[in-house]
Design a protein around this motif. Structure first.
Motif, PDB file in Angstrom:
ATOM      1  N   MET A  96      14.961   8.069  47.803  1.00 44.44           N
ATOM      2  CA  MET A  96      14.690   8.664  49.754  1.00 44.44           C
ATOM      3  C   MET A  96      13.341   8.440  50.252  1.00 44.44           C
ATOM      4  O   MET A  96      11.746   8.611  49.471  1.00 44.44           O
ATOM      5  N   ALA A  97      13.184   8.163  51.352  1.00 38.35           N
ATOM      6  CA  ALA A  97      12.371   8.462  52.259  1.00 38.35           C
ATOM      7  C   ALA A  97      11.520   9.096  52.396  1.00 38.35           C
ATOM      8  O   ALA A  97      11.587  10.340  52.472  1.00 38.35           O
ATOM      9  N   GLU A  98      10.328   9.340  52.924  1.00 37.13           N
ATOM     10  CA  GLU A  98       9.302  10.049  53.326  1.00 37.13           C
ATOM     11  C   GLU A  98       9.443  10.864  53.893  1.00 37.13           C
ATOM     12  O   GLU A  98      10.405  10.551  55.626  1.00 37.13           O
ATOM     13  N   PRO A  99       9.834  12.259  54.117  1.00 37.54           N
ATOM     14  CA  PRO A  99      10.302  13.119  56.214  1.00 37.54           C
ATOM     15  C   PRO A  99       9.175  12.720  57.309  1.00 37.54           C
ATOM     16  O   PRO A  99      10.089  12.100  58.071  1.00 37.54           O
ATOM     17  N   ALA A 126      21.276   2.115  43.000  1.00 39.26           N
ATOM     18  CA  ALA A 126      20.860   2.739  41.737  1.00 39.26           C
ATOM     19  C   ALA A 126      19.708   3.174  41.789  1.00 39.26           C
ATOM     20  O   ALA A 126      19.649   3.869  40.158  1.00 39.26           O
ATOM     21  N   MET A 127      18.544   3.222  42.458  1.00 37.92           N
ATOM     22  CA  MET A 127      17.272   3.345  41.842  1.00 37.92           C
ATOM     23  C   MET A 127      16.979   4.246  42.544  1.00 37.92           C
ATOM     24  O   MET A 127      16.048   5.438  42.669  1.00 37.92           O
ATOM     25  N   GLN A 128      17.948   5.444  43.521  1.00 37.79           N
ATOM     26  CA  GLN A 128      18.302   6.308  44.131  1.00 37.79           C
ATOM     27  C   GLN A 128      18.368   7.637  43.727  1.00 37.79           C
ATOM     28  O   GLN A 128      20.171   7.584  43.478  1.00 37.79           O
ATOM     29  N   LYS A 129      18.133   8.329  43.161  1.00 37.56           N
ATOM     30  CA  LYS A 129      18.638   9.371  42.285  1.00 37.56           C
ATOM     31  C   LYS A 129      19.406  10.097  43.147  1.00 37.56           C
ATOM     32  O   LYS A 129      18.900  10.616  43.962  1.00 37.56           O
ATOM     33  N   GLY A 130      20.486  11.143  42.422  1.00 34.64           N
ATOM     34  CA  GLY A 130      21.389  11.900  43.276  1.00 34.64           C
ATOM     35  C   GLY A 130      22.190  11.091  44.043  1.00 34.64           C
ATOM     36  O   GLY A 130      22.522  12.000  45.107  1.00 34.64           O
ATOM     37  N   ARG A 152      18.362   3.232  55.725  1.00 41.72           N
ATOM     38  CA  ARG A 152      18.296   2.140  55.533  1.00 41.72           C
ATOM     39  C   ARG A 152      17.335   2.442  53.629  1.00 41.72           C
ATOM     40  O   ARG A 152      17.098   1.918  53.447  1.00 41.72           O
ATOM     41  N   GLY A 153      17.783   4.001  53.098  1.00 37.28           N
ATOM     42  CA  GLY A 153      17.891   4.051  51.896  1.00 37.28           C
ATOM     43  C   GLY A 153      17.820   3.574  50.732  1.00 37.28           C
ATOM     44  O   GLY A 153      17.689   3.483  49.966  1.00 37.28           O
ATOM     45  N   PHE A 154      19.350   2.647  51.296  1.00 33.04           N
ATOM     46  CA  PHE A 154      19.839   1.945  49.783  1.00 33.04           C
ATOM     47  C   PHE A 154      19.858   0.364  49.810  1.00 33.04           C
ATOM     48  O   PHE A 154      19.738  -0.369  48.595  1.00 33.04           O
TER      49      PHE A 154
END
Length: 843
Positions: free
Chosen positions: A1-4, A692-696, A720-722
């Motif tokens: 996930m991107a930073e805040p 697949a690289m994004q956990k949870g 655009r997190g995936f």
């Protein structure tokens, strides 16, 4: 996930990618603030008032008819007269026999016919004839009339009128608020101070310029400054312009106590200016929503009155038929007419509930989604202001400080085009008019309470005019001024005037119109786009008159003139289309067109696509949740989604996803081909390549609730997190925005739709101009792409162009040779299909 911190900036970036290729010219958007909208709303409210009076007249006659059986005949005749939309003649009028009174009555009848509608006028006419023949009938049937023609119609008329007045008041307040904010910004001196300073923080005079800017902002009002000085001592976000001023003052006080980094001071001021612009933009969008809601109520009212009035009238007719058995022969004679109107009522109700209501609600959701996005961006701007005030170096270094750079980043001047694309309401261009729009006219008096007056200006082949209300066509009803037409007041002749840019030290976007017989006229446009439109339009009009003389007087408006050559060509072909415009001529107020729902209107559009069944056959599940049989499409993303996911897409705003219904809306042929070329499988390979690289994260299914779907869709398209950002070597890709733009440009040269979609998803800008290719855009390359051989099955140039346009590319973008996209296609001997496509897009 991107930073805040990256998330807080993402909404601003998504707003910046708002499509600029609206289907409607901004000046022709009916829901935008203009005299056409105001006069149209006033006329429709007047019509509702007339309808209220008409229905009350019918209701009153019905009451009289029911109360006095002995006067049954007379009351019935009065009711019949009211159903013919006429009021009874008074004894005084009968004695006078004045022809003027008869003309007034005819005017009232015409107004009532317009308010009630021609179809309902015919239905009331049938009832009128019936009542004339049963004038001597029994008193008992009065009860049937009282039950159907009194309570229901009065309640319907009062409810519709009250709701319309409430919506009109809300729209006026919102428009006034938005106008006040924009006027304060346009005429404020802080923008000029910021513009003169630029981005060069190393300039020795930089501190002095910023000090002057702080003093100018402080001069907005010492009382306002004192009001917020104590509040600056508290922690928490500050989001208003006044708080921003107080913060600047507080920073100035801290400067006296300890040295302050000039870069921080510059960035803080620039961030406050950006916050102000976001608030202006939010107010404009809110005003657009209020005006849209008023128009929606007016359109729905025109449908509701058909079945509301019609059902009650039909009930009365059925009551007559049932009660008077001895009149059965008479009643049977009108049964076919009753059946015909019954079918029309059912059709009207069905059209409102299944066609108009969903379409208008979808467009209203588009505007609400845009407003939600603007609220998020405004909130993010406030967070940035707070962070810079606290000395956060990351935000200080990244903060843009140039005035034009801030305006471009916020896209304050592109908002009207985006809103026009959401409302999809269009009015016909005013015949004979080349340029029109709002301008601020500077008063010629040295001392004036209102040095700048807002006027609606227009220019035709002969002269420059402004609009004013025609006093002879005004009516005052219940304290309200009812305007039926507008009058043109001539300012000067085009051939005798010259236009000059105003000095840079004055307000922005100003130009002067010089004439031999009067003082220079100082005008201010509402932004750079309007400024360029007016200055270029006046200069082109002058050259056109000098070349062609008066043979082109009064021609119909040319469609978006690109140069003087096109103006000449259009003038020669349309010089006989309309009569000259003269000073004092009245301008009739036009109706507006609903692009999606107008039936039988001759509007130049692209051919409608017949690919909807094929699209649904290929994409059998929703791209985001897997629900079967999706029938909603995102045009700029090229995916099909279910109705629930389409609601989430709409909440993101049209700058992220432009949603249309495959069943309710008519897609153009190029839009259908684009979605066919992309589709759910190809689009998901781009947007979900790195999931697949994004956990949870687990992709929602058709049975998931709205919240999981909303989180997934926002993370997928908004943040655009995936997207897979890992390169071929397994390391994170270091490509920047410019590199993605070059990838997009190269894909356009090859006609690679998926390559363009991938580059746009990764952050490429559709309007990027290649400095190594004479400043051409990717859309220029699409226009020049040739088909290989005689077969055009693999030629995807139009699909590529449509994808770029849906994502904000401009058809009128020019390269260094001043060639627009259509110009480049003509010069480059492009394919005939491409030239026809670009011609439709430019219209």
């Amino acid at each position: 996930m991107a930073e805040p911190e990256a998330k807080s900036a993402s909404p601003s970036k998504s707003i910046l990618e708002t499509p600029k290729d609206a289907a409607i010219d901004v000046e022709n958007s009916f829901s935008a603030e203009s005299p056409y909208f105001s006069s149209y709303a006033e006329n429709e409210l007047r019509s509702m008032q007339i309808m209220n009076e008409t229905l009350r007249d019918i209701s009153g006659r019905t009451k009289t008819f029911g109360k006095c059986g002995a006067l049954m005949a007379e009351s019935t005749r009065r009711l019949a007269l009211a159903c013919r939309l006429r009021r009874p003649i008074t004894e005084e009028e009968e004695k006078q026999g004045d022809s003027q009174a008869e003309r007034i009555r005819e005017i009232q009848v015409a107004e009532r016919r317009r308010a009630v509608g021609e179809d309902m006028t015919s239905l009331l006419g049938v009832m009128s004839e019936m009542l004339d023949e049963i004038a001597d009938a029994q008193v008992q049937m009065c009860q049937s009339f009282e039950a159907t023609l009194v309570t229901s119609l009065e309640h319907f008329a009062e409810l519709e009128l009250r709701a319309a007045k409430t919506l009109e008041h809300s729209a006026e307040q919102s428009s006034e608020t938005a106008e006040q904010l924009l006027s304060k910004y346009l005429n404020g001196r802080h923008a000029a101070a910021l513009s003169s300073n630029g981005n060069d923080s190393s300039d020795p005079g930089g501190n002095e310029a910023w000090n002057r800017f702080s003093e100018q902002v402080g001069n907005h009002g010492q009382s306002l400054l004192q009001r917020f000085q104590n509040r600056n001592k508290q922690n928490g976000p500050r989001t208003t312009l006044s708080q921003g001023i107080s913060r600047s003052q507080q920073s100035s006080q801290r400067t006296n106590q300890a040295p302050v980094d000039p870069a921080v001071q510059m960035a803080s001021t620039a961030a406050n200016l950006r916050l102000t612009l976001e608030q202006v933009r939010l107010a404009q969008a809110t005003a657009e929503l209020k005006r849209f809601q008023l128009l929606k109520h007016i359109v729905a009212h025109k449908q509701r009155r058909k079945f509301e009035i019609g059902e009650n009238v039909l009930a009365s007719l059925h009551g007559i038929r049932a009660y008077f058995h001895h009149c059965s022969d008479l009643v049977n004679g009108i049964v076919p007419t009753m059946n015909r109107f019954q079918v029309e009522q059912e059709t009207a109700r069905d059209h409102l509930e299944k066609k108009l209501a969903p379409s208008w609600r979808a467009r209203e959701t588009d505007i609400e989604g845009t407003i939600d996005g603007l609220k998020q961006v405004t909130k993010s701007a406030a967070i940035i202001v707070e962070a810079i005030s606290n000395g956060d170096k990351n935000y200080v270094e990244r903060q843009v400080t140039g005035l034009e750079d801030i305006e471009d980043k916020v896209q304050i001047w592109q908002l009207p085009r985006m809103l026009a694309d959401s409302t999809r309401l269009k009015r016909d261009p005013t015949p004979g008019v080349l340029v029109e729009g709002w301008l601020y006219k500077k008063s010629s008096q040295r001392i004036s309470l209102t040095p700048w007056n807002k006027r609606w200006f227009m220019m035709d082949a002969n002269g420059i005019y402004y609009f004013r209300s025609n006093d002879d066509k005004k009516k005052v009803v219940e304290g309200r001024t009812y305007v039926k037409s507008l009058e043109r007041v001539k300012i000067c002749d085009v051939v005798l005037c010259t236009v000059r840019e105003a000095p840079n030290e004055g307000p922005r976007f100003c130009f002067e119109v010089h004439t031999p017989s009067s003082k220079p006229l100082m005008l201010q446009a509402r932004g750079p786009l309007e400024y360029k439109k007016w200055v270029d339009g006046i200069r082109n009009g002058i050259e056109l008159q000098l070349v062609n003389g008066n043979q082109n007087v009064g021609r119909a408006p040319a469609p978006r003139q690109k140069n003087v050559g096109e103006l000449k060509k259009y003038a020669s072909s349309s010089s006989r289309d309309s009569s000259p415009v003269r000073e004092g001529d009245s301008v009739d107020l036009p109706e507006f067109h609903d692009i999606d729902n107008d039936r039988g209107k001759k509007v130049v559009t692209q051919p409608k696509s017949t690919l909807a069944p094929k699209l649904m056959e290929i994409n059998q599940t929703c791209a985001d949740c897997g629900a079967p049989n999706p029938d909603w499409v995102s045009l700029n993303l090229g995916v099909l989604v279910c109705i629930e996911c389409s609601g989430v897409h709409r909440s993101l705003g049209v700058h992220v996803s432009k949603v249309r219904s495959l069943k309710l809306d008519a897609l153009s042929e190029s839009e259908g081909k684009l979605v066919l070329a992309l589709g759910n499988e190809n689009a998901n390979a781009i947007w979900e390549g790195g999931v697949a690289m994004q956990k949870g994260w687990d992709k929602p299914n058709k049975d998931s609730g709205r919240k999981p779907k909303e989180e997934w869709i926002k993370s997928k398209y908004l943040w655009r997190g995936f997207i897979n950002h890992v390169g071929k070597d397994g390391l994170p890709s270091g490509d920047g925005e410019e590199q993605y733009c070059r990838h997009m440009y190269a894909a356009a040269q090859k006609g690679d739709v998926l390559g363009i979609a991938d580059a746009l998803a990764r952050g490429a800008t559709s309007t990027w101009q290649n400095p190594d290719e004479d400043g051409r855009t990717a859309l220029h390359e699409c226009a020049l792409l040739k088909a290989e051989g005689d077969s055009k099955e693999d030629w995807k140039a139009i699909e590529c162009a449509e994808l770029l346009i849906q994502n904000g590319a401009k058809v009128d973008a020019r390269d260094r040779s001043s060639h627009g996209v259509l110009d480049a296609a003509m010069v480059g001997d492009a394919e005939v299909e491409m030239i026809e496509y670009l011609t439709l897009k430019s219209a």
